[in-house]
Design an enzyme around this catalytic site. Structure first.
Site, PDB file in Angstrom:
ATOM      1  N   SER A 283      -4.094   5.600   5.199  1.00 42.07           N
ATOM      2  CA  SER A 283      -2.731   6.134   5.355  1.00 42.07           C
ATOM      3  C   SER A 283      -1.983   5.994   4.040  1.00 42.07           C
ATOM      4  CB  SER A 283      -1.982   5.341   6.432  1.00 42.07           C
ATOM      5  OG  SER A 283      -1.509   4.107   5.875  1.00 42.07           O
ATOM      6  N   ASP A 284      -0.860   6.687   3.930  1.00 41.89           N
ATOM      7  CA  ASP A 284       0.040   6.318   2.853  1.00 41.89           C
ATOM      8  C   ASP A 284       0.840   5.120   3.366  1.00 41.89           C
ATOM      9  OD1 ASP A 284       1.838   8.313   0.405  1.00 41.89           O
ATOM     10  OD2 ASP A 284       1.529   6.154   0.583  1.00 41.89           O
ATOM     11  N   TRP A 285       1.683   4.575   2.520  1.00 42.65           N
ATOM     12  CA  TRP A 285       2.404   3.329   2.817  1.00 42.65           C
ATOM     13  C   TRP A 285       3.130   3.428   4.167  1.00 42.65           C
ATOM     14  CZ3 TRP A 285       2.975  -0.984  -0.552  1.00 42.65           C
ATOM     15  CH2 TRP A 285       3.887  -1.945  -0.115  1.00 42.65           C
ATOM     16  N   ASN A 286       2.571   2.743   5.169  1.00 43.17           N
ATOM     17  CA  ASN A 286       3.155   2.687   6.506  1.00 43.17           C
ATOM     18  C   ASN A 286       3.316   4.063   7.153  1.00 43.17           C
ATOM     19  OD1 ASN A 286       4.219   1.499   8.816  1.00 43.17           O
ATOM     20  ND2 ASN A 286       6.331   1.714   8.080  1.00 43.17           N
TER      21      ASN A 286
END
Ligand code: GLC
Length: 751
Positions: A283-286
């Protein structure tokens, strides 16, 4: 171009060759054997990545890392600079946990790791994929020596909106150039063996569509047709997937309503289905947790089920899987098989990196000491910075600076003549320097290199900075104005700060920032002083007054450590500029989005002001500088292109040739570009599509014939039946030194 296409095709038909490319053997049985021993908690731990000592996003609750590692709650760390810590973490993971599964360390190695190169958009302006590959090879040497196994790069997002701060991380507006540059980055990072201790895994991002955020506003909504997705956005992702990028990263945005992290069409149907790509999606950050904020999931359990169910595997920084995956499994929202498949991809990834065979392979203090900041790396940084610079204007041949010329006294002025401000001449994405370890003396500023070099040539040089935080313009510009009054030529170093670039740095105004155009007017005595404007920029900017009143304009981008030396090489003529724009420079923000591969519309405008045509009442519909544009200190003449036949059948290749002559007095490089236009198809097709380029260097008077090969595949497009197909009919081929100033020839495809 032919060899470039050939190597790209090789990669395409290699079918993820590099993705399996590792010297580690017998991986699958070892993955299965380990998986069989794992508890559900340990599996969820392997799908969890947590940030280290640098946060590159919203602050997320991060528990004591060693404790999470020890209890098997995470399998990967990102953004950790402290080398000794990484050794400790790896020891805890391999010696103090039940199964001893090693950690994998990820990092944003975006334009260098310790040695900082020009921003990626500047690298694209060199139109030299081989040079880009060399840059990433160096970045991988340094990052792997510092214990990083995985870079979150290449960013291959196509964008047409300079308001978006992340243009700097990509390769501009064209999918063909973007694909070649993206593949070069993957090859540079991954080399021939992912398990070698001097290579790092690549990560294609942000999948997909992030560069088309509405209004250029960061993290905003993305909505586009399948046609645009297929024609513009996906080609670079497909190219790097086929080139073997070991991982992909989800984008933050929704795509046509569905957040990318849980978008089955993107991750399962296209990436894993059509492209048969087998790697790991992080994923990207969160971004898994943010699907709840998007309103597309109720809670962490729902988010976990939807993201895993879409084919995404690892949860960066948010802890969503830690909070919700077990419940999703217990409540039948995900199956054990789905969970196991994601864990397999993580374990396989770690085996391919050699981490099971030797968890400390990338944590050798001696290799680190011998590798970081090698002087030879700076040579490549200087070469890349000079080659990336784009000469937009040079009226009266003001450049290169000639000591035998009429100008003797030079004032170098502006806020960026000698900045020591954190990240100036670079960008936010130089995290490898680490916040505690940042050493600003490594950046050669314009003044540091230019002043001694110009004085050695016999010029009198004054340097006058500008303090843009001063109380008033007069106070800020006082020294610069005084220096300018006494000079007969001005070099104005203006533009964006390092922290004006990158993520979370969209702007609503792309004029030269912080009143620098006012400075130019005052300091150049309203254009009555011969001036060179050196623009430090991360994106296309607008500067109408400068365009009309300043003789020479050089786009320097954010050049990195060797800023001053590269700029000196260009301004003194040691290097003849050969950069070409990978993005269109608008005349005004109101034109955005404006790009070269546009459709004709039903009422194309021939001349500004023409009524009932596609234009504006208050300005031009053409850009300030078109895609592919860039001047040289010499001149090049193009003969009309020739084709070896006027008709090709399916399976045949058209050969296009164009002769270029250096009609000036000095040697120079020219990127010869080849575009096509499909005149009649099932749908309206772009006026031009880049299908080839070749950068050549010619001595004065030298001429060379450049050849391009066009195949039916080059003429295909994503049609109304959701297939890539070329229609029979008439086409044009254009050749030239940019996307506007071209000559053409017609041919037909017969089927
Ligand atoms: C950031 C960026 C992404 C980066 C990641 C880790 O938010 O969107 O490009 O790789 O987080 O730093």
């Amino acid at each position: 171009m032919a060899n470039r296409i050939f190597s790209l095709l090789l990669l395409l038909c290699a079918g993820n060759l590099i993705a399996q490319n590792t010297s580690v053997t017998n991986i699958e049985p070892r993955v299965e054997a380990l998986l069989a021993k794992m508890t559900v908690e340990e599996k969820i731990g392997q799908l969890t990545q947590m940030p280290g000592d640098i946060s590159t996003g919203t602050d997320v609750a991060k528990d004591d890392l060693l404790n999470q590692i020890r209890t098997g709650k995470l399998g990967s760390i990102l953004s950790h600079t402290n080398f000794q810590n990484k050794i400790t973490m790896q020891r805890v993971a391999t010696k103090e946990t039940r199964l001893g599964i090693p950690l994998v360390f990820g990092f944003d190695v975006i334009h260098g790791y310790k040695t900082i190169f020009p921003i990626p958009l500047a690298q694209a302006a060199t139109w030299e994929p081989d040079l880009v590959e060399r840059i990433e090879r160096i970045a991988a040497e340094e990052a792997s020596a510092d214990g990083q196994n995985w870079t979150f790069s290449p960013m291959v997002d196509i964008s047409r909106d300079p308001r978006w701060g992340r243009n700097m991380e990509g390769s501009g507006e064209d999918p063909y150039l973007g694909s070649l540059i993206g593949v070069a980055r993957v090859r540079g990072f991954q080399g021939n063996d992912l398990a070698a201790n001097n290579t790092v895994a690549a990560c294609a991002k942000h999948y997909a569509g992030y560069g088309f955020v509405e209004a250029g506003r960061e993290y905003n909504t993305v909505d586009m047709s399948e046609q645009r997705l297929r024609e513009l956005i996906l080609p670079p992702f497909e190219a790097v997937a086929k080139a073997g990028s070991a991982t992909f990263m989800n984008a933050f945005n929704t795509l046509n309503g569905t957040p990318a992290s849980m978008n089955k069409h993107l991750v399962t149907d296209i990436l894993r289905g059509e492209w048969t790509w087998k790697g790991l999606v992080v994923s990207d950050w969160n971004s898994f947790g943010e699907v709840i904020v998007h309103g597309a999931a109720a809670d962490e359990e729902d988010a976990s089920a939807k993201c895993l169910g879409a084919g995404s595997d690892m949860d960066m920084a948010g802890g969503t899987f830690q909070k919700g995956m077990k419940k999703a499994l217990d409540n039948g929202k995900v199956t054990q098989a789905q969970l196991d498949e994601a864990v397999r991809r993580v374990l396989r990834f770690k085996f391919m990196l050699g981490l099971f065979d030797d968890p400390f392979r990338y944590l050798d203090p001696k290799r680190r000491e011998a590798t970081l900041f090698k002087e030879e790396y700076r040579k490549t940084a200087r070469e890349a910075a000079a080659k990336s610079m784009v000469l937009l204007k040079n009226d009266g041949g003001l450049l290169p600076l000639n000591p035998a010329g009429p100008f003797k006294k030079i004032a170098i002025i502006g806020p960026l003549v000698d900045s020591r401000t954190y990240k100036d001449y670079m960008s936010f994405w130089t995290l490898g320097l680490g916040t505690p370890y940042y050493d600003s003396t490594k950046v050669i500023t314009p003044a540091m290199a230019l002043k001694p070099a110009l004085e050695a040539l016999g010029f009198q040089v004054t340097v006058a900075g500008v303090n843009l935080t001063a109380a008033s313009d007069e106070a800020a510009f006082k020294d610069a104005i005084q220096a300018s009054k006494d000079a007969d030529l001005i070099i104005a170093c203006v533009g964006e700060r390092g922290l004006d670039c990158g993520e979370s740095r969209s702007v609503s105004d792309i004029n030269l920032p912080r009143g620098q155009e006012r400075l130019l007017k005052i300091a150049t005595l309203n254009g009555n002083r011969p001036t060179v404007m050196v623009l430090f920029n991360s994106r296309p900017l607008t500067f109408q007054w400068a365009n009309e009143n300043i003789e020479s304009i050089l786009v320097a981008w954010q050049p990195g450590f060797e800023t001053g030396n590269a700029l000196t090489d260009i301004l003194t003529g040691k290097v003849n500029p050969g950069g070409k724009l990978p993005v269109t420079f608008p005349y005004s923000l109101g034109q955005v989005p404006i790009y070269y591969n546009a459709l004709n519309t039903g009422r194309p405008q021939e001349k500004q002001g023409q009524m009932w045509t596609s234009g504006y009442l208050d300005g031009p519909a053409t850009p300030a500088y078109p895609f592919g544009f860039g001047l040289s200190y010499t001149t090049f003449a193009y003969e009309a292109p020739k084709v070896n036949k006027t008709k090709i059948k399916s399976g045949e290749t058209l050969e296009v040739s164009v002769t270029v002559t250096n009609t000036g007095k000095i040697a120079g490089s020219e990127t010869v570009q080849c575009y096509i236009r499909d005149l009649v198809a099932d749908i309206s097709r772009p006026l031009k599509e880049l299908k080839g380029f070749e950068k050549i260097t010619l001595a004065p008077g030298e001429k060379r014939t450049v050849k391009f090969k066009i195949t039916e595949n080059d003429l295909a497009y994503w049609n109304t039946e959701a297939k890539r197909k070329a229609d029979p009919g008439k086409f044009k081929v254009f050749t030239g030194g940019n996307s506007r100033d071209v000559q053409e020839v017609e041919f037909s495809l017969e089927k």
